[in-house]
Design a protein around this motif. Structure first.
Motif: not given
Length: 207
Positions: A47-55, A57-68
Motif C-alpha cells: 500500500k501507499g505510493s511506491n513510484s520511486a521504486v516501481f514507477g 504506475s505505483a502511485m496508489g500501491g502494488v499488487i503482485n501475483l505470486v505463482t506456485r
C-alpha cells in the motif's frame, strides 16, 4: 472490474506477476480474469505510493501475483467443475524432481457460454448472446541450485478468447459476431546468492 488501492484509480495501481509488471505503459486496465487462480500461490499487496521504486504506475500501491513453486515431493493433481451458463473449469498440476531440479507444470482451462435470458424494461424477454469466454493458462516453473545460486525459471502463457455480447434479433438489435483473441507470454529468470550473513546478490531478467 478495475483494481485500485487507497482511493487511487487503476492507472495508479501497479499489477505484476512474480514482480514482472503487467500494467501496460499505455495505462490500459489489466484483465485479471486471464490469470487462473489454481496457478497463483499468494497475492502480495504493497500500500501507499511506491513510484520511486516501481514507477509512476505505483502511485496508489502494488499488487503482485505470486505463482506456485514445485512442491517437496512428486505429485499429480487434477480437478474439474461445471456450473450454470455453460461454465467449466479444468485444472491439472504436476510436480517432478530430477536430481536437484524441481519442475512444476500447471495447466488451467476455463470456459463459459454466458448465454442467458433477461427481462427488458418494457417487460419482454430477450437473450444475451455471443458473450462466451475461453481462457487457457499454462505455467512452467523450474527451481534449482546453480553452484550456490538459488535459481528459478518461470514461463507463463495465456490464450484468452471472448465474444462481443449482444441480444437476439427479437430485441431489434444486431448481435455482433466478432471475437477478441489475445495470447500473452511471460518469461522470468531470477537467481540469488548469499555472500555473507548480512549480504546477498540477486539478478532478474524477464521478457
Amino acid at each position: 472490474s478495475p483494481v485500485t488501492l487507497r482511493g487511487s484509480n487503476f492507472q495508479q495501481t501497479l499489477l505484476s506477476l512474480d514482480g514482472v509488471p503487467l500494467t501496460p505503459v499505455t495505462g490500459d486496465m489489466v484483465d485479471l480474469s486471464r490469470y487462473a487462480l489454481p496457478g497463483i500461490e499468494q497475492v502480495e499487496i504493497v500500500k501507499g505510493s511506491n513510484s520511486a521504486v516501481f514507477g509512476k504506475s505505483a502511485m496508489g500501491g502494488v499488487i503482485n501475483l505470486v505463482t506456485r513453486k514445485p512442491g517437496p515431493r512428486d505429485s499429480l493433481d487434477f480437478t474439474s467443475s461445471r456450473g450454470s451458463y455453460g461454465y467449466g473449469l479444468y485444472h491439472a498440476q504436476a510436480t517432478v524432481h530430477a536430481g536437484q531440479v524441481g519442475i512444476l507444470t500447471d495447466i488451467t482451462r476455463s470456459l463459459a457460454d454466458n448465454d442467458f435470458r433477461y427481462e427488458r424494461d418494457d417487460g419482454t424477454w430477450t437473450r444475451r448472446e455471443n458473450n462466451d469466454v475461453e481462457n487457457t493458462t499454462g505455467l512452467l516453473k523450474m527451481v534449482f541450485d546453480a553452484q550456490g545460486w538459488d535459481t528459478s525459471i518461470m514461463g507463463n502463457v495465456i490464450d484468452h478468447e471472448m465474444g462481443s455480447p449482444g441480444s437476439e434479433g427479437s430485441a431489434g438489435l444486431i448481435t455482433p459476431d466478432d471475437r477478441v483473441s489475445t495470447v500473452q507470454s511471460t518469461c522470468l529468470v531470477e537467481t540469488e546468492k548469499t555472500l555473507s550473513p548480512d549480504q546477498s546478490m540477486s539478478l532478474r531478467a524477464w521478457f
